[in-house]
Scaffold this active site. Structure first.
Site, PDB file in Angstrom:
ATOM      1  N   GLU A   3       0.821  -1.199   0.000  1.00 50.84           N
ATOM      2  CA  GLU A   3       0.000   0.000   0.000  1.00 50.84           C
ATOM      3  C   GLU A   3       0.859   1.256   0.000  1.00 50.84           C
ATOM      4  O   GLU A   3       0.552   2.233  -0.671  1.00 50.84           O
ATOM      5  CB  GLU A   3      -0.918  -0.007   1.233  1.00 50.84           C
ATOM      6  N   LYS A  66     -14.671  18.238 -13.785  1.00 56.28           N
ATOM      7  CA  LYS A  66     -13.398  18.488 -13.114  1.00 56.28           C
ATOM      8  C   LYS A  66     -13.688  18.513 -11.618  1.00 56.28           C
ATOM      9  O   LYS A  66     -14.359  19.423 -11.126  1.00 56.28           O
ATOM     10  CB  LYS A  66     -12.807  19.819 -13.587  1.00 56.28           C
ATOM     11  N   VAL A  86      -5.898  18.261  -8.100  1.00 54.37           N
ATOM     12  CA  VAL A  86      -4.938  17.919  -7.042  1.00 54.37           C
ATOM     13  C   VAL A  86      -5.686  17.723  -5.723  1.00 54.37           C
ATOM     14  O   VAL A  86      -5.490  16.727  -5.023  1.00 54.37           O
ATOM     15  CB  VAL A  86      -3.862  19.011  -6.903  1.00 54.37           C
ATOM     16  N   ALA A 119      -8.577  25.504  -4.438  1.00 52.53           N
ATOM     17  CA  ALA A 119      -8.872  24.563  -3.361  1.00 52.53           C
ATOM     18  C   ALA A 119      -7.690  23.636  -3.085  1.00 52.53           C
ATOM     19  O   ALA A 119      -7.612  23.039  -2.001  1.00 52.53           O
ATOM     20  CB  ALA A 119     -10.102  23.732  -3.721  1.00 52.53           C
ATOM     21  N   LYS A 137       1.606  26.053 -10.796  1.00 51.39           N
ATOM     22  CA  LYS A 137       1.655  26.449 -12.201  1.00 51.39           C
ATOM     23  C   LYS A 137       2.122  27.904 -12.305  1.00 51.39           C
ATOM     24  O   LYS A 137       1.625  28.777 -11.595  1.00 51.39           O
ATOM     25  CB  LYS A 137       0.283  26.274 -12.849  1.00 51.39           C
TER      26      LYS A 137
END
Length: 282
Positions: A3, A66, A86, A119, A137
């Site tokens: 895991e 999205k 993300v 978020a 970004k």
């Protein structure tokens, strides 16, 4: 142990099959196991198949939601397809007990719109998952993004770098909290986070490979033009990022996409190496 070696990553949005599969290959080559996350007709799925990746890519335009935190009940309740952000991927990874997540760049504070905060930054402050990315970004306001991360108590590690990477470009003049040079050191920090029972994540920033880097001056010129066009056209909210990224790709004649694909696969490789070391630490 198995895991702990799982690596999650969200699909590039819109879904790009070749890039998604390249990221999975990079994870496997590092010795870890990829577990690509998506919502398939209302079902959260950890480890979608190649056929399901194709299914998402071929879905009708506008039919794939999205998905961040606010979108899950809608997508699940109405049986929709969803490509996770993300923040969304962090939520699902934590539910599944997966500690490491690879992506390209996180969201942040939008340039000229300081009230528009992704978020992703909030999720990093409340979900204990390590996110491996090439920083935020570069179309965003990076100094303000760092301020929000600091406010939310998120440690920022620089993998083989003393400064924050700038997505398409390897460096900025912005500081990070700690440089690390090996996957083992990254794993030790993640293990310490877990032992503290902390309720926040870690951002591990990895520079784009040097041979695929987009020079900072070229990237910045394209970003400024694309951002101005978005403002002029009244594009706001979650539509800003895909619009600006697409325009930067057009303005740079595809150079930004070359850098983007390179950093995605490299981040997947580094995340896989970190996951293997985390498993070895027990």
């Amino acid at each position: 142990a198995l895991e702990s070696t799982l690596i999650t990553h969200g699909l590039p949005y819109p879904t790009n099959v070749e890039t998604a599969l390249a990221m999975e290959s990079a994870v496997r080559e590092s010795g870890a196991v990829p577990a690509t996350i998506a919502i398939m007709q209302g079902e959260i799925t950890v480890g979608i198949t190649h056929e399901q990746i194709e299914e998402l890519a071929q879905a009708k335009a506008g039919s794939v939601r999205k998905c961040s935190r606010r979108d899950f009940p809608i997508a699940i309740g109405l049986g929709q397809y969803g490509a996770t952000t993300v923040a969304g991927t962090m939520i699902v990874a934590h539910m599944a007990g997966i500690k490491v997540f690879a992506t390209g760049g996180i969201g942040g504070v939008h340039r000229g719109h300081p009230q528009d905060v992704s978020a992703d930054l909030i999720e990093l402050g409340r979900t204990p998952v390590a996110v491996v990315s090439s920083g935020a970004k570069s179309i965003l306001d990076l100094p303000l993004t760092l301020e929000v991360l600091e406010t939310n108590g998120v440690p920022i590690l620089g993998y083989t770098t003393d400064v924050l990477p700038s997505f398409y470009s390897a460096t900025t003049d912005l500081p990070i909290d700690q440089r690390i040079d090996t996957p083992t050191d990254a794993a030790k920090v993640i293990q310490a986070l877990d032992s503290l029972r902390a309720q926040h994540g870690i951002l591990i920033t990895v520079p784009v490979p040097a041979d695929k880097e987009l020079p900072a001056n070229i990237a910045e010129t394209a970003i400024q033009q694309a951002t101005q066009e978005a403002d002029e056209q009244g594009i706001t909210g979650k539509e800003i990022t895909p619009f600006v990224l697409n325009r930067v790709k057009q303005i740079t004649e595809g150079q930004s996409m070359i850098a983007n694909i390179a950093l995605l696969t490299n981040n997947a490789k580094v995340a896989g190496q970190i996951a293997v070391e985390l498993a070895n630490l027990g």
